[in-house]
Write a protein that holds these residues in place. Structure first.
Motif, PDB file in Angstrom:
ATOM      1  N   ARG D  39       0.861  -1.187   0.000  1.00 26.14           N
ATOM      2  CA  ARG D  39       0.000   0.000   0.000  1.00 26.14           C
ATOM      3  C   ARG D  39       0.898   1.237   0.000  1.00 26.14           C
ATOM      4  O   ARG D  39       2.080   1.127   0.294  1.00 26.14           O
ATOM      5  N   GLY D  40       0.329   2.362  -0.316  1.00 25.09           N
ATOM      6  CA  GLY D  40       1.117   3.585  -0.382  1.00 25.09           C
ATOM      7  C   GLY D  40       0.898   4.285  -1.704  1.00 25.09           C
ATOM      8  O   GLY D  40      -0.213   4.322  -2.220  1.00 25.09           O
ATOM      9  N   GLU D  49       4.746  11.338   1.816  1.00 23.59           N
ATOM     10  CA  GLU D  49       4.724  10.014   1.200  1.00 23.59           C
ATOM     11  C   GLU D  49       5.840   9.132   1.757  1.00 23.59           C
ATOM     12  O   GLU D  49       5.668   7.926   1.933  1.00 23.59           O
ATOM     13  N   ALA D  50       6.985   9.757   2.072  1.00 25.85           N
ATOM     14  CA  ALA D  50       8.087   8.990   2.642  1.00 25.85           C
ATOM     15  C   ALA D  50       7.797   8.569   4.075  1.00 25.85           C
ATOM     16  O   ALA D  50       8.237   7.508   4.525  1.00 25.85           O
ATOM     17  N   GLN D  51       7.045   9.408   4.790  1.00 24.42           N
ATOM     18  CA  GLN D  51       6.685   9.055   6.166  1.00 24.42           C
ATOM     19  C   GLN D  51       5.843   7.776   6.163  1.00 24.42           C
ATOM     20  O   GLN D  51       6.097   6.852   6.932  1.00 24.42           O
ATOM     21  N   VAL D  52       4.871   7.756   5.265  1.00 22.20           N
ATOM     22  CA  VAL D  52       4.015   6.583   5.165  1.00 22.20           C
ATOM     23  C   VAL D  52       4.801   5.408   4.581  1.00 22.20           C
ATOM     24  O   VAL D  52       4.754   4.289   5.094  1.00 22.20           O
ATOM     25  N   GLY D  54       7.931   4.748   4.664  1.00 21.40           N
ATOM     26  CA  GLY D  54       8.887   4.204   5.633  1.00 21.40           C
ATOM     27  C   GLY D  54       8.193   3.305   6.639  1.00 21.40           C
ATOM     28  O   GLY D  54       8.744   2.281   7.062  1.00 21.40           O
ATOM     29  N   ALA D  55       6.972   3.686   7.026  1.00 19.64           N
ATOM     30  CA  ALA D  55       6.224   2.846   7.971  1.00 19.64           C
ATOM     31  C   ALA D  55       5.832   1.526   7.305  1.00 19.64           C
ATOM     32  O   ALA D  55       5.897   0.456   7.911  1.00 19.64           O
ATOM     33  N   LEU D  58       8.711  -0.838   7.196  1.00 16.76           N
ATOM     34  CA  LEU D  58       8.921  -1.581   8.443  1.00 16.76           C
ATOM     35  C   LEU D  58       8.065  -2.843   8.482  1.00 16.76           C
ATOM     36  O   LEU D  58       8.511  -3.903   8.940  1.00 16.76           O
ATOM     37  N   GLY D  80      12.549   5.569   6.084  1.00 16.08           N
ATOM     38  CA  GLY D  80      12.562   4.624   7.194  1.00 16.08           C
ATOM     39  C   GLY D  80      13.921   4.030   7.493  1.00 16.08           C
ATOM     40  O   GLY D  80      14.035   3.105   8.309  1.00 16.08           O
ATOM     41  N   ALA D  83      15.005   3.696  11.140  1.00 20.02           N
ATOM     42  CA  ALA D  83      14.085   2.787  11.822  1.00 20.02           C
ATOM     43  C   ALA D  83      14.380   1.336  11.437  1.00 20.02           C
ATOM     44  O   ALA D  83      14.423   0.436  12.278  1.00 20.02           O
ATOM     45  N   LEU D 236      -0.839  -2.169  15.201  1.00 19.04           N
ATOM     46  CA  LEU D 236       0.177  -2.301  14.150  1.00 19.04           C
ATOM     47  C   LEU D 236      -0.034  -3.608  13.387  1.00 19.04           C
ATOM     48  O   LEU D 236      -0.674  -4.531  13.883  1.00 19.04           O
ATOM     49  N   LEU D 240       4.959  -6.597  12.408  1.00 18.71           N
ATOM     50  CA  LEU D 240       5.679  -5.440  12.940  1.00 18.71           C
ATOM     51  C   LEU D 240       5.472  -5.319  14.449  1.00 18.71           C
ATOM     52  O   LEU D 240       6.402  -5.027  15.204  1.00 18.71           O
TER      53      LEU D 240
END
Lengths: 248, 248, 248, 248, 248, 248
Positions: D39-40, D49-52, D54-55, D58, D80, D83, D236, D240
Motif C-alpha cells: 500500500r502507499g 509520502e516517505a513518512q508513510v 517508511g512505515a 517496516l 525509514g 528505523a 500495528l 511489525l
C-alpha cells in the motif's frame, strides 16, 4: 610608522605594560602610541562591558586618527573591532584576532588561557565571530580571586603556566594564546614550562598591525569594510559624530 | 505584563509605529512601553552605529528596568543583545532573533529582506551570531535612495514585495523575514503578493518576549547569561554604572 | 483560535496532561483540542516507533483538519513534522522544535533532559534535523526503570532536577529543555532547583503555534512546504488518501 | 546470500527493473529478493509520502526478515532507514546512502540528478541526514511532465544526460548520482555523454549491501543501532507488532 | 578484474597479509596484485612519512598501471590519494576512505582504533580531508611499545579489542574501523568481543575498489579528478615523469 | 635572522623574484635565503605535482636547516606544510596559509585569484586543510594560455586586476589574495585598480615567518607538531633519512 595602541580599558598602567611589550617587537621606525580609555571599566570582562568599551574605542579612534598607519584594539575579545574597521581608513587589528591567527600557524587547534572565569562567555563569542571555533581546543580560565589587575600576571604566573600545560596535555591544544591585556609579556617568562608554543597576544598584534601597514593595503571601497555612507547623529562625542558624519 | 520596547534608534515616530504593531498581537493584559534612544543615529545601519546604539540601549535598560517583565531590543541586528541579556533580570529578545527563530518554524531556509544596501554586513554578522547561517537562504536588500525613514515602508511597498518574491523564486527561501524597525506592519499588507510566509519581526518579537515572560523562566544563576559580578566604572551614565556596579 | 494538540502516542492520560499545561498559557480565546493516536505505542522512544507514529499523525491531521488554525505535533522528536507541514494548510509546530527555539532565546547553548536512555538516538537526530546541533550543549537522560509513563514525572522529579543541574554545571548548558510529553508541567515545579532557565516544551509549543496563527502567515505556495501535487494512493486511511490526493 | 530489495513504492514493474539491475552486479551466489509495497503511492516524492512509505517498509521488513542477510530500502531518500536499521538484525542500506557514499570515492563533491522537481525538498533532507551536505555540489531535477513512472527513464534519457552534464559544467560536480528507483539501469546507457562518473544507485546499493553482509559485521549491541527494548503496541501490522514487541 | 594493492610502506610481509585478507572477499574472477614500496619507511605513521610515501606511491602507480582495473592505496591515512586519483585512468580507493565510508552505513558516528599514538595527527587530518569529522566519534590509539610491525596485531589483540570496546562505551561510537595495514584480518577475530560492528579496512577497500570497477564508471574528463594537462619535469622516476608528461 | 625561502618548484627565476619581494618587507637584519627545487616541475599546479614537490621540499629542508630561524614553503597550496612543520625545529609558514590568514584581518570573506584553471582543485583542498572554507568567498582563476611562468604576471596583469575586481563585485570578497609564486610583487602594481585590499602572499609569508621567529616560540614537545619519534628508512635522500631517523 605610527601604531595606535588603543586600550578600551581605563587602567593606564596596563596600557603602559602593553606598550612596552609592543616596542620589543616593533621595527626600529615604528612609533607605538598608547591610549587609555577615558571612561569605562578598569578591565573589560563581559559583553556589557565590551559593548560600552567598544563604543568608547570608537571615540578614541576618532580623536586620534590623524597620522596613524594602523590601529590595535588592545583588549582580548576585540571590542568594537568590526565597527573600528569600518570607520578607520587604516588597518585595525584586535588582540584576540592577532593572537589566534598567529597561533593558527603553530597548531591545528589552539587554546586560550586567561586569568578570570568571567571572561569565558565573551571570549567564546569572540572566537566564533572570527570563525575560528573549529580551530579552538579549549578556553581555560584560572578561577581564583586576584589582588589587582596590574599585578595579576605576577600573582598567577605559576597558575597560568600550569593551566597552559593542562590545555596541551588534557585538551590537545598544539599552541596556547595567553589572553588579555594584563598578561602582556608573560609568555616569554613561562615558555619553557609549557610543552607547546605560547603566543603573546600583544606582541602578535603589534607585528600583525605593522605587517598590514607595511603591505600597503588600501582601504576597501567595496564590501564589508568599505567606509559607510555619512550619517547624521545626535549626542555623540564630537570627533565620533564627525567621523560617522563623513569627515575624512 | 510590562514589555519594554527599547528602540536604540533616535526616531520616535518609528518607535510609535512599532508599538502600534506590538499592541495588535500582545495579550489584553500586556502593556507595551515604547522607549526611544536619547542619542545616536536616526536608524542604525552599520556596525559602528550598532556599537554605539547597543551601548545606549544598556543605558536605556538601566533607566527603565523597574517593573519590566521582558525587554525587546527593537532594532533588527539586535544591538547589544548579549550585553542586555547578561545584565537584565528578565528575558530580552531581539527583533532579528525573534524574526528568524519564528521563520525557522515556517521554513528549512528563510530570507531576510530589507530596505537599504548598507544593512548587509551588519545583518550577516547578526545571523552568524545566532548560529543561523545554515538556515539562511539570502539577504536581499533594496538598493535605491529613499525619502525618509518614517515613510520608507510606503515608498518601497511594491519594491519590498517584489524583492521578497525574488527571495522565494530565486534564492529558494521558504519564508521571508521583513527586517528593520521601519518596516513594522508591512508584512500583513503585502503577504498576498509573496508566495511564501512573511514574518513581521516586531510582531514576532512581541510574542516571543511575552512568551518568555509567560513561561516564567528564571534568570540564569550560572552560564553565559548569569548576572556578571559587580564592577566599578567611571564616566558611565549613572543608572548603567549602578547596574554594572551590582545594583539590583 | 483552534489548536490541535496531536499526540502520536496512544496514552490518552498523557494527552490530557499536555492539554492542561497548554491551557495555562493559551490565550483566552484559544481552544486546545487534544487528540490521541488511535494506534501505535504508549510512548514513542525510537526511530522505528517515530516512523510509525509520524504516519499515524498524518492520518490524525487529515481527519481533524477542519476548522483548525494551527497544529502541535505533541511528541518530543517531532515525528512526521516535515510531512505534516507539507500537507497542512495551517502552521504546524513540533514539541522539540518549539522547546529548542524558545531555549535559543535564553542561551548560547541549551541542554535537553529527559527520562529514558532509549530516547537518545532519536532526539539527537531531531536536533540535527533542525540544524541546532551547534546550539546543543548535551542530551542528558535519566537511565533507570520507571513505573509508568503516566507517573514518571512524579517518580523522577528529583532525578530530573538533578540531571538538569548537571547539564548546567558539567555541560555548560545555559538553559534546559525538559523533553517529552510525559514531562509536561514539570518545569515550573523544579525551576527553583536548577541554576539556569527551564523550558517546558508543551507550554512553548502552545505559544509558538498560537504565535504563528496570530501572525496570520499564509500557507507557502512555493518552496519546501508548499502543498505537494496530488498523488493517487492505495491502502491509506481514507482521510489521508484524500489529503494526499489533493483534497482541500 | 539473500538480499531483500524492499521497494516502499507500490509499482511492481519498477521493483522488477531494480531487481534486474541488482542481479547484474550481485555475486553469483547472491539471491536478490524483490518486494513491492502492498500500500502507499506509486512513487514516493514528498516527505509525507516517505513518512508513510517508511512505515510500510517496516511492515515489509518484519514480514520478510527470515533468512535475509542484508536489506536494501529501494527508494532514493531512504524512507525509514534509521528505523529499519534499528530493528533489523542484519545490515540495511539505502539507495541514496549507497549512491552518495559510492560517489564520494569518485569526487570531492557530487551532484544528484533526478526526474521530478517535487523530489527536491525530500532529497535535500536526506543528504543532510547523512551529513553529506558539504560533499553535495547540487541537486538538479528535470522539471517537465512525464507519461509514466515506468517509462520515465526512456522518455527523459536525453534530458537526464543533459542535466547531468550541466551538474558537471555549471555546478562543479565531479560525479553524478542518478537518483530514484525509476532510473535504475540508466547510468550505463548515458555514461559516455557525461564528462564525470555516473553512479547507478541501485547497482551501488546492491554492492554495498552485499559488502556489509560479506564483511560479517555483527548487529550492534550498543549505540545508535542496537535493537531497542521491546515495546507493547496496538493496531500495528502483526509482524511489525511482534518485531517492535521484541520477537527475534 | 585486476586490483593493484599498492602498499606505500616497505614491509613486504604486511603487504602479503593484506593481500590474503583481500582475497577472502574479492570475487572469484578478481586478481589481487600486491605491491610493496621500494623505498621509504617500514610503516608510515606521520605526515612527513606520508608525504614521501605518497610520492613513492605515484611512482608505483606509474610503473604498474598497465592492465589494472582499480587501485587500492593500502595505508590507512591514504597517502597520495588525491594525487593518485588525478593521474590514474581507473578508480583509486584508500584504506581509510573505504573503511570510514563503509562504517557510515553501520553508524551515525564511528571510531577509528589503531596501534600507535604517533598515528593520531595524520589520521585526524585524513578524516578531515574526507569531510567525515562530523561522523567521527573518536580516534583511540593504543599507546604502548610493540615488538614488530609484522606481529603487532597478535601482540595487541586483547588491547585492541578493549580499546574498541571503550570507543563504543565511552565515546559513543556505533561502529569501529580497525585502522592500519598491520591490523588487516584482525576484525574478524575480535568481533564478538566488541559490542558494535567492526570494519576491516583492507576487506572494505577491496570490496569498494571492486565495486567501482564493476560499476564501470568512466574516468572524469572534467572537474577535480580529470587527468591534468601534461607537464614537463626533471629528475622524477621515468615512469612517473612519463605519466605526469601525459603518457597514456 | 635567517629565513629559508624554500621553493618546491624548479624555476630558479621565480625563486629570485620571490626573494626580491621578500627582501622589500623583511627587517634590516633578516637574511632571505632562496632555494629552488633540484627536481620536480617548473611550477606545481596539481595534487600529484604537490605530492612530489612536498617530498622534495622535505629534502631541501633537511639539507638546509642549519642556522635557519624560520622557513617559508614558497608555493601557494603549501606542499608538504604539515610534514615540514613536524620535522623542522623552527617555525614553518606556507604561502597560502600566510596569505589567507593575513587576508582574514582585512575581510569577513576573501577571494583567491590566480593565473591558471588547473590550480583550482589543489587550492580548494588547501583552503579546506586550513579550515578557512567559511572565510572563502571564491577562487577565481584566469583561464587562458600564457607564454611563460616567468612572465605570466606581466602578460596577465590586466586580466588579474579585472579578475580581482570581479571577485569583489560579483563574489562579495572583501579582500583578495593574489596566489602563486609567479605573481609575487604584482599586488602593489594593481592595487589601485581593485576596490578591496590585495594581499601579496610572498610579502605576507615573509612577515609571518619573521613574526613567528621574532616571537621566540618554542618547538612543540607535545601535540600535532611535536618532532616524531625517529624512524628507520631506506632509499631516502641522505639528509632526509637522517632527519627522519632522529638527527638533530
Amino acid at each position: 610608522m605610527r601604531l595606535l595602541l588603543l586600550n578600551p580599558n581605563t587602567t593606564a598602567s596596563v596600557t603602559e605594560r602593553m606598550a612596552a611589550v609592543a616596542r620589543t617587537v616593533a621595527a626600529a621606525g615604528t612609533e607605538v602610541v598608547p591610549l587609555t580609555a577615558p571612561r569605562g571599566v578598569p578591565y573589560i570582562s563581559t559583553r556589557a562591558e565590551a559593548q560600552v568599551g567598544g563604543a568608547v574605542a570608537l571615540e578614541m579612534l576618532a580623536e586620534n586618527l590623524a597620522g596613524a598607519d594602523a590601529v590595535i584594539v588592545a583588549a582580548f575579545g576585540d571590542p568594537g573591532l568590526g565597527a573600528l574597521r569600518e570607520l578607520a581608513p587604516v588597518p585595525v587589528v584586535g588582540l584576540a584576532e592577532a593572537g589566534m591567527l598567529t597561533a593558527c600557524m603553530l597548531s591545528r587547534r589552539f587554546a586560550i588561557v586567561s586569568f578570570a572565569r568571567a571572561l569565558g562567555p565573551w571570549y567564546r563569542e569572540c572566537v566564533e565571530y572570527h570563525g575560528l571555533a573549529p580551530r579552538l581546543a579549549a578556553i581555560r580560565l584560572v578561577d581564583r580571586p586576584f589582588g589587582s589587575i596590574e599585578t595579576v600576571q605576577d600573582e598567577f604566573e605559576a597558575l597560568i603556566a600550569e593551566t597552559a600545560e593542562q590545555a596541551a596535555t588534557e585538551d590537545g591544544a598544539d599552541a596556547v594564546v595567553l589572553a588579555g591585556a594584563p598578561l602582556a609579556g608573560l609568555a616569554e617568562r613561562i615558555a619553557d614550562r609549557v610543552p607547546v608554543p605560547l603566543v603573546d597576544c600583544v606582541a602578535a598584534a603589534t607585528r600583525q598591525a605593522e605587517t598590514l601597514a607595511l603591505l600597503g593595503v588600501r582601504k576597501a571601497r567595496l564590501g564589508n569594510f568599505r567606509r559607510p555612507d555619512p550619517k547624521p547623529s545626535s549626542g555623540l562625542a564630537p570627533a565620533l559624530a564627525d567621523l560617522v558624519g563623513g569627515a575624512a
